[in-house]
Design a protein around this motif. Structure first.
Motif, mmCIF file in Angstrom:
data_model
loop_
_atom_site.group_PDB
_atom_site.id
_atom_site.type_symbol
_atom_site.label_atom_id
_atom_site.label_comp_id
_atom_site.label_asym_id
_atom_site.label_seq_id
_atom_site.Cartn_x
_atom_site.Cartn_y
_atom_site.Cartn_z
ATOM 1 N N CYS A 150 -61.950 -99.198 -3.162
ATOM 2 C CA CYS A 150 -61.008 -100.247 -3.585
ATOM 3 C C CYS A 150 -59.630 -99.681 -3.886
ATOM 4 C CB CYS A 150 -61.507 -100.906 -4.857
ATOM 5 S SG CYS A 150 -62.602 -102.251 -4.508
ATOM 6 N N LYS A 179 -52.707 -101.619 -12.809
ATOM 7 C CA LYS A 179 -53.779 -101.182 -11.917
ATOM 8 C C LYS A 179 -54.879 -100.466 -12.702
ATOM 9 C CE LYS A 179 -51.530 -97.102 -9.809
ATOM 10 N NZ LYS A 179 -50.427 -96.779 -10.701
ATOM 11 N N GLU A 180 -54.465 -99.776 -13.781
ATOM 12 C CA GLU A 180 -55.486 -99.122 -14.611
ATOM 13 C C GLU A 180 -56.337 -100.141 -15.362
ATOM 14 O OE1 GLU A 180 -52.199 -98.144 -15.022
ATOM 15 O OE2 GLU A 180 -52.236 -96.242 -13.944
ATOM 16 N N LYS A 215 -66.110 -98.371 -4.148
ATOM 17 C CA LYS A 215 -65.609 -96.992 -4.113
ATOM 18 C C LYS A 215 -64.231 -96.900 -3.449
ATOM 19 C CE LYS A 215 -66.771 -92.265 -3.338
ATOM 20 N NZ LYS A 215 -67.682 -91.260 -2.890
ATOM 21 N N PHE A 262 -56.129 -100.736 -6.067
ATOM 22 C CA PHE A 262 -55.567 -101.627 -7.079
ATOM 23 C C PHE A 262 -54.053 -101.424 -7.051
ATOM 24 C CE2 PHE A 262 -59.803 -100.270 -8.262
ATOM 25 C CZ PHE A 262 -60.427 -101.434 -8.686
ATOM 26 N N PHE A 272 -65.181 -101.126 -14.281
ATOM 27 C CA PHE A 272 -66.119 -100.224 -14.959
ATOM 28 C C PHE A 272 -66.969 -100.903 -16.024
ATOM 29 C CE2 PHE A 272 -65.359 -95.513 -15.539
ATOM 30 C CZ PHE A 272 -64.764 -95.303 -14.324
ATOM 31 N N ALA A 286 -58.711 -101.800 -12.850
ATOM 32 C CA ALA A 286 -59.697 -100.811 -12.393
ATOM 33 C C ALA A 286 -60.662 -100.490 -13.527
ATOM 34 C CB ALA A 286 -58.996 -99.548 -11.916
ATOM 35 N N ALA A 287 -60.116 -100.350 -14.736
ATOM 36 C CA ALA A 287 -60.966 -100.042 -15.896
ATOM 37 C C ALA A 287 -61.961 -101.160 -16.136
ATOM 38 C CB ALA A 287 -60.110 -99.834 -17.134
ATOM 39 N N LEU A 324 -61.232 -93.076 -19.610
ATOM 40 C CA LEU A 324 -60.205 -93.453 -18.628
ATOM 41 C C LEU A 324 -58.874 -92.801 -18.999
ATOM 42 C CD1 LEU A 324 -61.713 -96.849 -18.891
ATOM 43 C CD2 LEU A 324 -61.122 -96.098 -16.609
ATOM 44 N N PHE A 327 -67.494 -89.597 -11.361
ATOM 45 C CA PHE A 327 -66.030 -89.562 -11.437
ATOM 46 C C PHE A 327 -65.504 -90.580 -10.422
ATOM 47 C CE2 PHE A 327 -67.625 -85.580 -12.932
ATOM 48 C CZ PHE A 327 -66.799 -85.242 -13.991
ATOM 49 N N TYR A 328 -64.640 -91.462 -10.881
ATOM 50 C CA TYR A 328 -64.112 -92.522 -10.006
ATOM 51 C C TYR A 328 -62.598 -92.298 -9.895
ATOM 52 C CZ TYR A 328 -63.596 -97.396 -8.258
ATOM 53 O OH TYR A 328 -63.327 -98.520 -7.510
ATOM 54 N N GLY A 365 -61.128 -92.511 -13.808
ATOM 55 C CA GLY A 365 -62.131 -92.761 -14.843
ATOM 56 C C GLY A 365 -63.417 -91.990 -14.631
ATOM 57 N N ILE A 366 -64.091 -91.755 -15.745
ATOM 58 C CA ILE A 366 -65.385 -91.068 -15.716
ATOM 59 C C ILE A 366 -66.386 -91.963 -16.439
ATOM 60 C CG2 ILE A 366 -66.633 -88.961 -16.357
ATOM 61 C CD1 ILE A 366 -63.744 -87.701 -16.732
ATOM 62 N N LYS A 367 -67.550 -92.111 -15.863
ATOM 63 C CA LYS A 367 -68.579 -92.927 -16.500
ATOM 64 C C LYS A 367 -69.878 -92.149 -16.611
ATOM 65 C CE LYS A 367 -69.224 -97.557 -15.810
ATOM 66 N NZ LYS A 367 -69.379 -98.125 -17.156
ATOM 67 N N GLN A 421 -60.230 -93.441 -8.038
ATOM 68 C CA GLN A 421 -59.344 -94.612 -7.927
ATOM 69 C C GLN A 421 -58.892 -95.134 -9.285
ATOM 70 O OE1 GLN A 421 -61.212 -94.065 -5.470
ATOM 71 N NE2 GLN A 421 -60.689 -95.273 -3.672
ATOM 72 N N ALA A 422 -59.807 -95.099 -10.227
ATOM 73 C CA ALA A 422 -59.505 -95.667 -11.539
ATOM 74 C C ALA A 422 -59.166 -94.584 -12.560
ATOM 75 C CB ALA A 422 -60.695 -96.477 -12.032
ATOM 76 N N PRO A 454 -69.774 -96.802 -12.049
ATOM 77 C CA PRO A 454 -68.386 -97.279 -11.965
ATOM 78 C C PRO A 454 -68.071 -98.130 -10.744
ATOM 79 C CG PRO A 454 -68.502 -94.909 -11.583
ATOM 80 C CD PRO A 454 -69.856 -95.340 -12.056
ATOM 81 N N TYR A 455 -68.755 -97.890 -9.627
ATOM 82 C CA TYR A 455 -68.368 -98.667 -8.444
ATOM 83 C C TYR A 455 -69.532 -99.210 -7.621
ATOM 84 C CZ TYR A 455 -68.686 -93.923 -6.479
ATOM 85 O OH TYR A 455 -69.100 -92.671 -6.145
ATOM 86 N N ASP A 506 -67.427 -94.689 -21.113
ATOM 87 C CA ASP A 506 -66.291 -94.668 -20.191
ATOM 88 C C ASP A 506 -65.173 -93.811 -20.764
ATOM 89 O OD1 ASP A 506 -67.694 -96.542 -18.745
ATOM 90 O OD2 ASP A 506 -66.433 -98.238 -19.334
#
Lengths: 102, 453
Positions: free
Chosen positions: B273, B244-245, B271, B275, B252, B248-249, A25, A62-63, A68-70, A65-66, B258-259, A23
């Motif tokens: 969502c 929110k991070e 996807k 926060f 994960f 959201a984190a 972020l 790639f997300y 973040g990359i997973k 909203q967060a 991630p979603y 992850d």
């Protein structure tokens, strides 16, 4: 700049005993976009970094909203059995941390 | 509006939590206390050997507080994946401790439910023949009848269904065998009539206690407030804040995607969502979606014996020894094999882990310069403990006196921190079952047993 310095969180962990998930972020959209738009992070790149086949990288997502990359890859050795070096998979992000982002 | 409040005391039963946080959390009038006790994180040994993850002392300490709180407020207490792996010995261990606490505190008139999660091998074999068992992961070995036979016990992760059933039957304490981590939380919310999407997504966050907060900790409480439009995660301790991070984190966390999150009979899609911080350290989550696939699959977990381990820890401070480490290791293995020429070479292996060189990353390490000292583990894995002990001892003494070219430290190559140096460790296991199995519904494999105290 190194990815480790740009990101807020860089971590790895088992997602089940047969996978490691990585992850990355960010705490700001600029840094996230910078990494996302650099197009450096691909399944092929992760496979090279982790010396595995690209088909063993099951996720690179790639997300937004967060911020973040997973990335998720199949473990060569499952968690906690003979020859495993990291039962929780919690210290396997070092190759990722060192990626240079211009 | 329908609403459900769940208090999650900590990330793992036996990790502990501040009493003040718990009492403050109880003042917020939760509908249930739910705690996850399980994980496969610590490897296959816990399931294979039938032992817990945490100590009995810590487990009982936490359970005593939780039982006291739930009895006082007259709300259910649910324990997910009892004892860590949620198989028969783990559930029985949990039941014994709970019974002790109830007796010691003279608590009566309570209904306890046990939901068993062990799957008989006979059923797995039948479903294998019907092609209803598939591997879960690219490097999971195929489940053959032989590997199944070698497997000690197999559990499956339950969904919310049997837990909802136990709540409907009026259980005060529910001891779940192996459960999908969010399921015991989701069950409370679904039982209250809340949408399963919010119930499961909230469960995914709550099962780790305050790890979703900043600073994250598995040893503190959070409250989940789940309603018809979403859910709110609220840390109890004023030192902790959800952002929110951070939430959201946590969505994960330790998941392959991630979603898109797969559970028994459910697929969560997060996807879209959102926060949002509510200004009081809480985070509001909306937009979680859920699908119910037409074929219900449960995840099976099983462990089998892989061998026996003996190891020795030592340090090396000599620059020549460190520079010649590869050659020394090769020479040590050759000499051990020569010495035990009468023993099948397939019945044991010798491994080296060199902390300071590539101990953590193995062949993925990219730093090449050598340090001034290293930590060494010499490990023998063998078919019996006796053989592992013998191989390790010989490897250790060979390494200690190994004469490589240019050696100056002819009195010994290793510094042992302990006497005796060798640790006769015991059994090593391997996850032999990590498969999905088709079932008719979420209730089929999970028997519920009730008793009154």
């Amino acid at each position: 700049m190194r990815l480790y310095d740009l990101a807020k969180i860089v971590r790895s962990k088992n997602s089940g005993p047969f996978e490691i998930t990585l992850d990355i972020l960010f705490d700001n959209k600029d840094s996230y976009d910078k990494v996302k738009n650099s197009n450096i992070l691909t399944k092929e790149y992760i496979a090279k970094l982790y010396k595995t086949d690209v088909n063993k990288v099951t996720c690179l997502t790639f997300y937004d909203q967060a911020l973040g990359i997973k990335a998720t890859l199949a473990r060569k050795i499952s968690s906690g059995t003979c020859k495993d070096r990291d039962v929780y998979g919690a210290q396997q992000y070092a190759p990722l941390a060192n990626i240079k982002i211009d | 509006m329908r609403q459900c409040r769940i208090l999650a005391p900590c990330a793992m039963l036996g990790y502990g939590f501040p009493k003040v946080s718990f009492l403050k959390g109880m003042e917020l009038k939760p509908d249930a206390i739910v705690v996850d006790a399980g994980s496969t994180d610590a490897g296959p040994h816990k399931l294979g050997a039938g032992v817990g993850i945490v100590s009995e002392m810590a487990y009982k300490l936490d359970l005593a507080s939780l039982i006291e709180g739930s009895v006082k407020a007259d709300i259910p207490l649910i324990i997910g994946s009892a004892g860590g792996s949620g198989a028969i010995p783990h559930v029985q261990w949990t039941k014994r401790i709970i019974d002790e606490i109830l007796a010691e505190n003279n608590i009566k008139g309570k209904r306890v439910a046990i939901i068993w999660a062990d799957i008989p091998k006979k059923i797995i074999k039948e479903r294998m023949n019907e092609n209803k068992v598939e591997t879960l992961g690219l490097t999971v070995k195929e489940l053959t009848p032989e590997r199944l036979k070698k497997t000690n016990s197999v559990v499956a992760q339950m969904g919310h269904e049997p837990i909802v059933k136990a709540l409907e039957e009026g259980a005060d304490i529910i001891i779940c065998g192996r459960a999908y981590d969010p399921a015991p939380f989701a069950a409370v919310a679904i039982h209250k009539g809340v949408d399963a999407a919010f119930a499961y997504h909230a469960g995914k966050i709550l099962e780790c206690g305050a790890i979703c907060a900043e600073p994250g900790t598995g040893k503190d409480c959070v409250l989940g407030i789940i309603d018809e439009n979403g859910f709110t995660i609220r840390p109890i301790n004023p030192k902790l804040k959800c952002t929110k991070e951070s939430v959201a984190a946590h969505t994960f966390y330790e998941k392959d995607h991630p979603y898109i999150l797969h559970g028994p009979g459910v697929v969560l899609n997060l996807k879209k969502c959102e926060f949002k911080e509510t200004g009081d350290g809480s985070v509001r989550v909306t937009g979680s979606k859920i699908d119910f696939p037409s074929i219900y699959k449960i995840k099976l977990e099983g462990a089998m014996l892989a061998g026996f381990r003996t190891f020795v820890i030592a340090g090396i401070r000599d620059e020549y020894t460190i520079a010649n480490i590869d050659e020394i290791e090769k020479g040590v293995v050759e000499q051990v094999k020569d010495y035990y020429s009468g023993i099948d070479k397939e019945s044991y292996e010798i491994n080296f882990i060199n902390y300071g060189i590539n101990g953590v990353m193995g062949d993925l390490e990219y730093v090449t310069e050598l340090p001034h000292e290293i930590g060494v583990i010499i490990e023998a894995i063998a078919d019996t403990q006796q053989l592992a002990d013998a191989i390790c001892a010989t490897a250790r003494s060979t390494f200690l006196h190994y004469g490589y070219k240019g050696r100056k430290s002819t009195a010994g190559n290793l510094a042992f921190p302990f006497a005796p140096s060798d640790v006769s460790f015991g059994a090593v296991y391997e996850f032999s079952v990590y498969h999905l199995m088709e079932v008719s519904d979420g209730m089929e494999m999970f028997d519920i047993e009730y008793y009154e105290v």
